[in-house]
Design an enzyme around this catalytic site. Structure first.
Site, short mmCIF file in Angstrom:
data_model
loop_
_atom_site.label_atom_id
_atom_site.label_comp_id
_atom_site.label_asym_id
_atom_site.label_seq_id
_atom_site.Cartn_x
_atom_site.Cartn_y
_atom_site.Cartn_z
N PRO A 88 0.55 -1.11 -0.13
CA PRO A 88 0.23 -0.03 0.12
C PRO A 88 1.15 1.43 -0.16
O PRO A 88 0.40 2.22 -0.30
CB PRO A 88 -0.94 -0.41 1.52
CG PRO A 88 -0.03 -1.04 2.22
CD PRO A 88 0.44 -1.81 1.08
N GLU A 115 2.41 -7.57 9.46
CA GLU A 115 2.80 -6.39 9.23
C GLU A 115 3.47 -5.76 7.76
O GLU A 115 3.53 -4.70 7.74
CB GLU A 115 3.64 -5.96 10.61
CG GLU A 115 2.44 -5.92 11.99
CD GLU A 115 0.87 -5.65 11.69
OE1 GLU A 115 0.63 -4.84 11.46
OE2 GLU A 115 0.38 -6.41 11.89
N ARG A 153 -3.24 -9.14 -19.87
CA ARG A 153 -4.52 -8.71 -21.02
C ARG A 153 -3.52 -7.99 -22.30
O ARG A 153 -3.98 -7.91 -23.38
CB ARG A 153 -5.69 -8.27 -20.75
CG ARG A 153 -5.84 -7.55 -19.65
CD ARG A 153 -6.84 -7.58 -19.13
NE ARG A 153 -8.05 -7.44 -19.62
CZ ARG A 153 -8.73 -6.44 -21.03
NH1 ARG A 153 -7.82 -5.55 -21.01
NH2 ARG A 153 -9.66 -6.09 -21.17
N ASP A 168 -10.91 -0.31 -24.31
CA ASP A 168 -11.17 -0.54 -22.53
C ASP A 168 -11.06 0.53 -21.96
O ASP A 168 -10.30 1.77 -23.08
CB ASP A 168 -10.24 -1.08 -22.30
CG ASP A 168 -10.27 -2.72 -22.67
OD1 ASP A 168 -11.08 -2.76 -22.43
OD2 ASP A 168 -9.24 -3.77 -22.95
C1 4GO Z 1 -0.85 -4.45 -1.28
C2 4GO Z 1 -0.35 -4.97 0.22
C3 4GO Z 1 -2.46 -3.22 0.07
C4 4GO Z 1 -1.77 -3.44 -0.93
C5 4GO Z 1 -1.63 -5.10 1.26
C6 4GO Z 1 -2.15 -2.76 -1.99
N1 4GO Z 1 -1.96 -3.96 1.27
N2 4GO Z 1 -3.29 -1.33 -2.03
N3 4GO Z 1 -1.07 -6.13 2.06
O1 4GO Z 1 -1.70 -2.66 -3.45
C7 4GO Z 1 1.80 -5.67 4.39
C8 4GO Z 1 0.96 -7.11 4.88
C9 4GO Z 1 1.48 -5.48 2.71
C10 4GO Z 1 0.18 -7.07 4.40
C11 4GO Z 1 0.06 -6.64 2.78
#
Ligand code: 4GO
Length: 247
Positions: A88, A115, A153, A168
């Site tokens: 994330p 984590e 794709r 698309d």
């Molecule tokens: C990627 C990995 C969300 C995404 C994740 C995303 N959550 N938004 N979780 O692309 C940390 C431990 C990263 C679980 C993982």
């Protein structure tokens, strides 16, 4: 294209890779996806892949050694030029990034759990860090599947009718035009007559205009860099909207 996925849960990939387009791409030899489990590279008797965070705090952190060893085991099969951490904290995935990844001969996707990973994994092992959106999941596996599907794709031959890729949403930076199929009228709702009259130039123009209309309404941020021909169409859309407001 070859894609290696580093995951503690390879079973999450089995069905999604068997079904539909991805299954066919793999069957046709256009795509080869292999999972590698970092647990197989843990060296202690409990096969430990995680440890408590330095400095304290909740949860566990994925250790460097099994992840580095897992990726390094791929060096013969995969150039490892692009080693991507699904996170994330990464750059948000867009069609431009998808296009770039699809040009690569191979990719490595690392799926975190717990984590997250020791920062030295993103620092010294990964070339990219990618997020599929601003939300948190329990693991990087679903994001990795999103990357695999989006990239596949774009590989020539994966989608039989390549023209459908070109229509698309996001193909040329804006949202896709509305689509209709039979029946021409459903519960009093009509499909636009221009689409049924066979004038291909008129259809093309209508689609482009409606694509611009929906983009202006929902994603005006995407209209920053449209070509001049589109600016003229967008002016028409705006004129129509002004007229509609007046009556
Ligand atoms: C990627 C990995 C969300 C995404 C994740 C995303 N959550 N938004 N979780 O692309 C940390 C431990 C990263 C679980 C993982």
């Amino acid at each position: 294209m070859r894609i290696d996925v580093i995951t503690l849960f390879p079973e999450l990939f089995a069905e999604p890779l068997r079904a539909s387009l991805l299954g066919k791409a793999i069957e046709k030899g256009l795509l080869n996806v292999q999972c590698t489990n970092p647990r197989d590279f843990a060296t202690d008797k409990h096969r430990t892949v995680d440890d408590a965070p330095f400095g304290g705090g909740p949860g566990m952190v994925m250790k460097c050694e099994p992840l580095f060893a897992a990726v390094e085991s791929l060096r013969d099969a995969n150039s490892c030029k692009r080693v991507i951490l699904m996170s994330p904290r990464g750059r948000r995935l867009t069609q431009d990034i998808v296009r770039d990844l699809a040009q690569q001969p191979d990719l490595v996707l690392i799926c975190a759990r717990y984590e997250g990973v020791d920062e030295r994994v993103s620092q010294a092992l990964c070339t990219d860090e990618i997020s599929i959106g601003d939300y948190v999941l329990s693991g990087g596996e679903m994001p990795a599947l999103v990357v695999i599907e989006a990239v596949s794709r774009m590989i020539p031959g994966v989608i039989g009718d390549y023209e459908s890729v070109e229509t698309d949403s996001f193909y040329d930076g804006i949202l896709g035009a509305p689509q209709y199929t039979r029946p021409p009228e459903f519960r009093g709702l009509e499909a636009p007559s221009v689409l049924r009259e066979g004038n291909h130039a008129a259809i093309k123009k209508w689609r482009r205009k409606e694509a611009l209309r929906v983009t202006k309404k929902r994603r005006p941020d995407l209209l920053m860099q449209i070509p001049d021909a589109d600016k003229k169409l967008l002016d028409e859309v705006e004129r129509e909207e002004r007229l509609n407001r007046e009556d």
